[in-house]
Scaffold this active site. Structure first.
Site, short mmCIF file in Angstrom:
data_model
loop_
_atom_site.label_atom_id
_atom_site.label_comp_id
_atom_site.label_asym_id
_atom_site.label_seq_id
_atom_site.Cartn_x
_atom_site.Cartn_y
_atom_site.Cartn_z
N ASP A 1 0.78 -1.11 -0.04
CA ASP A 1 0.01 0.10 0.16
C ASP A 1 0.80 1.06 -0.02
OD1 ASP A 1 -2.51 1.71 0.50
OD2 ASP A 1 -3.40 -0.01 0.92
N HIS B 1 -2.79 3.29 -4.53
CA HIS B 1 -2.14 2.43 -3.47
C HIS B 1 -0.69 2.07 -3.75
CE1 HIS B 1 -5.78 2.57 -0.66
NE2 HIS B 1 -6.33 2.44 -1.92
N GLU C 1 -9.55 2.68 -5.24
CA GLU C 1 -9.46 4.00 -4.85
C GLU C 1 -8.10 4.57 -5.82
OE1 GLU C 1 -11.05 4.35 -0.13
OE2 GLU C 1 -8.97 3.52 -0.48
C1 ACM Z 1 -10.86 -0.69 0.02
O1 ACM Z 1 -11.41 -0.57 1.38
N1 ACM Z 1 -10.16 0.45 -0.26
C2 ACM Z 1 -10.91 -1.70 -0.64
#
Ligand code: ACM
Length: 540
Positions: free
Chosen positions: A176, A247, A314
């Protein structure tokens, strides 16, 4: 008997089988691994040697027999305790293993200890017949080891906790913005640089506090092999997640050429020290594709799972909008917009994985801009993505944040250690149904199962993970395994009664669960800014 998750059927008898120092354990063909596991566990907890029986008859009266029965479903088992002893039969070794987990519950909380605490006690299994099988094939737990690293021993412990609850898919969130946790031999800087940050936001994302000390760690490839093998012994599949194209700030900090170098100076990026959604995303270049093919080659060598998780959630697209190179790529590929660029990126890896006999799974954002054939979806932003995917013929794992995000607080008010996100009580989780109404039978079959997600922004150690995960993971396990009535008709009071016994098991296992009456003083964290509001999680 207070079994959790509740079995399909139990018929109780009136006497019991007593295991003694003379009891034998016979593990029939194909069940030897379960035999080894059971012998190890009961030797530690009970000091019972359980000598190896050569045939089932050796277990007569006071022993344990394990057998395969091909007439049973793959994870189905039958446990019979009667004057002949205890016999566990399963449709596969996995079924026998789940039966052995049930046997451990029947033996009482002390069966969960790592050394015997009462040497002269009787180890008894009540006479009964249990017939049992899971509702879903995918009964998952996702653990985020990127936001806060969990050392290997903690991961192995979580695999034991999963097995004790008959959960069978460990979704391992390894990368991440805030950390890269898996050694990739051909790209050593991913862990040399990407696994450490100099400081960490303390509390939720809007908190003004930082903990001013370095945080990090990573798993060597031998650590990963050990984790995968330990999981396999417990009939748990490990699904690795390498999160792209968002991420990815830790990877870009390690290899600046992976970022959008025509938009920002990526050489000045560091592993992120805050929470939320980083604007730094991978550049959609051939160099990035080749780099990640290299990463995935090593990942495939370590993880035998059919599914490989590619993230896809995201992904902020501002840098792609601002990047002449990304815009040129959109034109050159004949794509409509940045959403389609993300689909092209994910689609590349869907094909790449499928050419190697694997399948891609991603968060539900991979539906935007078109989803690759054969890809599966982790539906997290609600049921909607999962419903759309199932209707379009894609497999789905239901893990909506409104129901099974265990980082969210467990009670209203500001008493929770960091009271973020939706309030989701033990009862709320117990009343979650992974299959939403409105799907026809063939669409409903696309729901492979369900998964609880543990994001660790506000969980800096295993005690905090335990607190958020338990007791709710026990309710979740019953949702995933047992065939329960419709949510409104579920017997939550009955579940709570069984939980009284289950808390004693968790105590023996050393789980720092949230007590039913609320946080203990040491679990409260006065001064840590929380945000007692309902709604989308403020922590990411
Ligand atoms: C997530 O909670 N961004 C998959």
């Amino acid at each position: 008997m207070d079994l959790i998750p509740a079995p399909r059927s139990v018929v109780a008898g009136s006497d019991e089988v007593r295991l003694t120092a003379h009891s034998q354990l016979y593990a029939g063909p194909g069940t030897e691994g379960v035999g080894r596991w059971l012998r190890t566990v009961l030797w530690a907890a009970a000091g019972l040697p359980l000598r190896e029986g050569r045939e089932l008859d050796d277990t007569d009266g006071d022993g344990i027999g394990l057998l395969l029965d091909p007439r049973l479903g793959p994870e189905e088992y039958r446990l019979v305790s009667d004057p002949a002893g205890v016999l566990i039969e399963g449709g596969s070794a996995a079924g026998v293993f789940w039966g052995a987990q049930t046997l451990r519950q029947l033996l009482g909380p002390a069966a969960y200890r790592k050394a015997a605490v009462e040497l002269d006690r009787t180890w008894a299994v009540p006479h009964l017949t249990i017939e049992d099988s899971p509702r879903f094939a995918w009964r998952g737990l996702m653990l985020d080891v990127a936001r806060h690293f969990m050392p290997k021993e903690g991961v192995l412990r979580y695999l034991d906790l999963m097995a004790a609850h008959k959960l069978n898919v460990f979704h391992f969130h390894l990368t991440d913005d805030q950390g890269w946790r898996i050694r990739i031999e051909r790209y050593p800087r991913l862990t040399e640089v990407g696994s450490w940050r100099t400081r960490t936001k303390f509390g939720h994302r809007a908190s003004p506090l930082w903990e001013e000390k370095p945080h990090g760690g990573f798993y060597t490839q031998d650590d990963i092999r050990e984790i995968v093998a330990y999981a396999a012994e417990r009939h748990i599949t490990v699904v690795p997640e390498i999160d792209v194209p968002g991420h990815s700030q830790a990877a870009i900090a390690a290899y600046p050429e992976l970022g959008n170098t025509d938009v920002i100076d990526t050489t000045s990026l560091t592993v992120w020290d805050s929470w939320g959604i980083s604007p730094n995303v991978l550049a959609p270049t051939d160099n990035t594709l080749r780099f990640y093919e290299g990463v995935f080659e090593e990942v495939l060598g370590l993880f035998p799972s059919e599914f490989v998780h590619i993230g896809g959630d995201e992904c902020r697209k501002d840098q792609w909008r601002a990047s002449p190179a990304a815009q040129a790529r959109i034109k050159e590929l004949g794509l409509a917009d940045e959403d389609e660029l993300q689909s092209w990126f994910i689609g590349h890896f869907a094909k790449w994985l499928s050419a190697r006999g694997r399948r891609l799974i991603g968060w539900d954002e991979i539906l935007e801009g078109g989803i690759a054939e054969g890809a599966a979806v982790s539906s997290w932003r609600g049921y909607g993505g999962g419903i759309a995917a199932a209707r379009a013929g894609h497999d789905v794992v239901m893990c909506p944040e409104q129901h099974v995000y265990l980082d969210h607080r467990q009670a209203a008010g500001a008493d929770e250690p960091v009271p973020i996100g939706f309030v989701r009580t033990l009862e709320d989780v117990y009343r979650f149904d992974p299959v939403p109404p409105g799907l026809d039978e063939s669409q409903a079959r696309r729901i492979l199962g369900t998964q609880a997600n543990v994001w660790t922004e506000v969980m800096e150690d295993h005690a905090r993970v335990d607190y958020q995960a338990f007791p709710r993971l026990a309710a979740f396990a019953e949702v995933a395994w047992s065939t329960l009535p419709a949510p409104g008709e579920r017997d939550f009071a009955g579940f709570e009664r069984r939980m009284a016994a289950h808390y004693r098991r968790l105590d023996a296992l050393g789980v720092a669960y949230r007590p039913p009456a609320g946080p203990l003083p040491w679990q409260q964290r006065p001064g840590v800014p929380g945000r007692p509001i309902d709604g989308p999680p403020p922590n990411r």
